[in-house]
Design an enzyme around this catalytic site. Structure first.
Site, PDB file in Angstrom:
ATOM      1  N   LYS A 176      26.183  61.716  20.339  1.00 14.16           N
ATOM      2  CA  LYS A 176      27.577  61.701  19.271  1.00 14.16           C
ATOM      3  C   LYS A 176      27.614  60.613  18.416  1.00 14.16           C
ATOM      4  O   LYS A 176      27.678  59.531  18.881  1.00 14.16           O
ATOM      5  CB  LYS A 176      28.898  62.328  20.156  1.00 14.16           C
ATOM      6  CG  LYS A 176      28.793  63.698  20.705  1.00 14.16           C
ATOM      7  CD  LYS A 176      30.101  64.051  21.296  1.00 14.16           C
ATOM      8  CE  LYS A 176      29.812  65.055  21.943  1.00 14.16           C
ATOM      9  NZ  LYS A 176      30.015  66.484  21.240  1.00 14.16           N
ATOM     10  N   GLU A 210      39.172  70.765  26.071  1.00 13.60           N
ATOM     11  CA  GLU A 210      38.447  71.889  25.476  1.00 13.60           C
ATOM     12  C   GLU A 210      39.371  73.009  25.542  1.00 13.60           C
ATOM     13  O   GLU A 210      40.252  73.195  26.454  1.00 13.60           O
ATOM     14  CB  GLU A 210      37.321  72.355  26.197  1.00 13.60           C
ATOM     15  CG  GLU A 210      36.266  71.106  26.564  1.00 13.60           C
ATOM     16  CD  GLU A 210      34.813  71.941  27.106  1.00 13.60           C
ATOM     17  OE1 GLU A 210      34.102  72.204  26.323  1.00 13.60           O
ATOM     18  OE2 GLU A 210      34.697  71.595  28.101  1.00 13.60           O
ATOM     19  N   HIS A 234      29.162  62.950  31.367  1.00 15.92           N
ATOM     20  CA  HIS A 234      29.578  62.715  29.980  1.00 15.92           C
ATOM     21  C   HIS A 234      30.753  61.680  29.992  1.00 15.92           C
ATOM     22  O   HIS A 234      30.667  60.748  29.315  1.00 15.92           O
ATOM     23  CB  HIS A 234      30.443  63.981  29.104  1.00 15.92           C
ATOM     24  CG  HIS A 234      29.176  65.133  29.014  1.00 15.92           C
ATOM     25  ND1 HIS A 234      27.810  64.778  28.635  1.00 15.92           N
ATOM     26  CD2 HIS A 234      29.483  66.291  29.149  1.00 15.92           C
ATOM     27  CE1 HIS A 234      27.425  66.102  28.677  1.00 15.92           C
ATOM     28  NE2 HIS A 234      28.076  67.075  28.710  1.00 15.92           N
ATOM     29  N   LYS A 333      39.273  72.679  30.803  1.00 12.83           N
ATOM     30  CA  LYS A 333      38.815  73.813  29.939  1.00 12.83           C
ATOM     31  C   LYS A 333      40.121  74.643  29.951  1.00 12.83           C
ATOM     32  O   LYS A 333      41.138  74.232  30.645  1.00 12.83           O
ATOM     33  CB  LYS A 333      38.099  74.687  30.546  1.00 12.83           C
ATOM     34  CG  LYS A 333      36.846  74.215  30.875  1.00 12.83           C
ATOM     35  CD  LYS A 333      35.462  74.997  30.423  1.00 12.83           C
ATOM     36  CE  LYS A 333      34.113  74.674  30.717  1.00 12.83           C
ATOM     37  NZ  LYS A 333      33.566  73.885  29.407  1.00 12.83           N
TER      38      LYS A 333
HETATM   39  C1  BG6 Z   1      28.400  70.533  28.530  1.00 10.36           C
HETATM   40  C2  BG6 Z   1      29.336  71.254  29.505  1.00 10.36           C
HETATM   41  O1  BG6 Z   1      27.568  69.517  29.253  1.00 10.36           O
HETATM   42  O2  BG6 Z   1      29.353  70.038  27.532  1.00 10.36           O
HETATM   43  C3  BG6 Z   1      29.957  72.382  28.900  1.00 10.36           C
HETATM   44  O3  BG6 Z   1      28.281  72.104  30.387  1.00 10.36           O
HETATM   45  C4  BG6 Z   1      30.898  71.851  27.981  1.00 10.36           C
HETATM   46  O4  BG6 Z   1      30.889  72.979  29.968  1.00 10.36           O
HETATM   47  C5  BG6 Z   1      30.159  70.979  26.924  1.00 10.36           C
HETATM   48  O5  BG6 Z   1      31.830  72.701  27.234  1.00 10.36           O
HETATM   49  C6  BG6 Z   1      31.183  70.018  26.024  1.00 10.36           C
HETATM   50  O6  BG6 Z   1      30.351  69.783  24.873  1.00 10.36           O
HETATM   51  P1  BG6 Z   1      30.840  69.088  23.762  1.00 10.36           P
HETATM   52  O7  BG6 Z   1      29.735  68.486  22.758  1.00 10.36           O
HETATM   53  O8  BG6 Z   1      31.216  70.610  23.083  1.00 10.36           O
HETATM   54  O9  BG6 Z   1      31.942  68.267  23.813  1.00 10.36           O
END
Ligand code: BG6
Length: 483
Positions: A176, A210, A234, A333
């Site tokens: 990113k 999210e 992440h 989520k």
């Molecule tokens: C993924 C997860 O690695 O990252 C997902 O498995 C999640 O559950 C996603 O929704 C989020 O990625 P981003 O780039 O949309 O923040």
């Protein structure tokens, strides 16, 4: 380094390949960044001809590219595409694939965008056809295992055939733009480094919210939960980039060596501290983005479950630089907004000379998505004349990356950068084996502790900011989340 001749994607008809991988490769090609002659071969179970496969990929690319789709660029890209049908667990598939790769001399890159259960048969299948030899490389997606033991087992099978230097573990957060900009912010400016420590920084927040639910992935998600799905990779990668010592250069071993030191300095959270330092949640029916949405266990394929869809953790990095500074991690989520942000909150001034005007601590905020911007909150005098003397107000110095780089009309997909780096054989932005394993060690202890202490996820309504405990987690230390 020879020039890559083939880029093979296993799981070529899967969700990740459709939404991210093929569109990313298409954009790289359209920008003239792919090596001439590189063939891109999709491998999956469906019985498709090359032409049928190309037609499918065109649909995916068009959908993702929208107004940025160019017929001319597509025609050139389509010439690179081929398809090899086969079952990853069937040894014969690899002979078919090898055949398909004829005429693509040079290095081959294999991208495993499949269920992790297929990593072992794929690696062995490639080896059986002599495709795992140097200089061929392998790219693997998370999750690499569900805990340290399974991560080690997968890594060992890979290592039997692909050396560490030829193994690229993807964490798409490292692709990113604002995440990479964090490295630039820290190490291309002299301003921050003297302040980047416990003396000036009060606490750090890393929050990835999210609005989506499990999006038809109940089976996968229910096995993993937010901690394994997001924190182990992440969020801990973001923490590493904030907390690491300055590497001496951008070479893979310098940067990754510093990151792994951070992971090894994470203070283990003992069972007795879990209730104070961690919060698990699971969403129930509610309203998200104006629509009424089901609870987690009512999702398609849902079953009664103790899996967390929200987690908040108060972490500490036990070293000289960060002793005593809380790092709050939060992800979930079905939260009210989609937003990923890092907040670095500086300490209060040691003594205020402005009677009556409350002072707000300086705050550096990095928004990763949906907007990409960086802001620094500073106290400022309002231009008013009052009897009481100074009237102060916090104002923000804003750096909107969208405004600053207006010429760049399209926001790149994080995978574009990562695929390009893998093609160029640069592993700085990929996760090394010891990093992945060290991250599991810390996360495993939390997850095992929850099970030992019988700590089940607390319910939170879809569209809210998680269970009340998440607020108590920060407030206990006199802090609060920035939303
Ligand atoms: C993924 C997860 O690695 O990252 C997902 O498995 C999640 O559950 C996603 O929704 C989020 O990625 P981003 O780039 O949309 O923040």
């Amino acid at each position: 380094m020879t020039v890559p001749g083939a880029f093979v994607i296993f799981g070529a008809t899967g969700d990740l390949a459709r939404r991210m991988l093929f569109p990313s490769l298409y954009f790289l090609d359209a920008d003239g960044l792919l090596p001439a002659g590189l063939r891109i071969i999709g491998a999956a179970r469906s019985d498709l001809s090359d032409d049928q496969f190309r037609a499918q990929v065109q649909g995916w690319v068009q959908e993702r590219a929208g107004a940025f789709f160019s017929k001319e660029a597509w025609d050139a890209f389509a010439k690179r595409l081929g398809y090899a049908a086969g079952d990853a667990t069937d040894a014969k598939s690899y002979a078919t694939l090898k055949d398909k790769m004829k005429g693509a001399p040079g290095e081959a890159l294999f991208y495993l965008s499949t269920s992790p259960a297929l990593y072992t048969p794929i690696v062995r299948g490639l080896a059986s056809q002599g495709l795992a030899v140097e200089p061929n490389r392998i790219i693997v997606e998370k999750p690499i295992g569900k805990d340290r033991a399974s991560c080690e087992a997968i890594n060992s099978v890979i290592a039997d055939h692909f050396s560490e230097a030829r193994t690229f573990r993807i964490d798409h957060y490292l692709g990113k733009e604002t995440v990479q900009n964090l490295i630039a912010l820290r190490f291309a400016n002299a301003l921050f480094e003297p302040l980047w420590n416990r003396h000036a920084i009060d606490h750090v927040q890393i929050s990835v919210a999210e609005t989506v639910g499990v999006e038809g992935r109940f089976g996968y998600y229910n096995e993993y939960g937010a901690t394994r799905d997001m924190v182990q990779n992440h969020l801990l990668q973001l923490l590493c980039l904030i907390a690491m010592e300055p590497p001496s250069n951008m070479r893979p071993e310098s940067v990754r060596g510093e990151k792994v030191k951070v992971l090894r300095s994470l203070r283990p959270i003992e069972n007795g501290e879990l209730a104070q330092k961690t919060v698990r949640g699971q969403y129930t029916r509610g309203v998200a983005e104006g629509k009424s949405v089901p609870g987690y266990i009512e999702e398609e394929g849902g079953t009664p479950s103790d899996t967390e869809t929200f987690v908040a953790i108060c972490a500490h990095v036990d070293n000289w630089r960060w002793a005593g500074v809380p790092f709050y991690l939060r992800t979930g989520k079905r939260l009210p907004v989609r937003s990923s942000q890092i907040v670095i909150e500086f300490r209060d001034v040691p003594h205020s000379i402005f009677n009556g005007s409350p002072l707000i601590a300086n705050r550096l905020k990095l928004n990763l998505q949906p907007d990409e911007d960086i802001s620094l909150t500073i106290m400022n005098k309002t231009p008013t004349l009052t009897q009481g003397g100074y009237e102060l107000q916090p104002l923000s110095l804003n750096l909107s990356l969208d405004d600053a780089f207006k010429g760049q009309k399209r926001r790149r997909i994080a995978y574009e950068r990562l695929l390009l780096e893998a093609i160029n054989d640069n592993s700085t932005l990929f996760v090394r084996r010891d990093e992945a394993e060290a991250a599991w060690v810390w996360v495993d202890r939390i997850i095992e502790g929850w099970s030992r202490m019988g700590m089940k996820p607390a319910p939170y309504q879809a569209g809210s900011w998680g269970p009340a405990g998440a607020f108590a987690l920060t407030e206990r230390n006199g802090h609060s989340w920035y939303e």
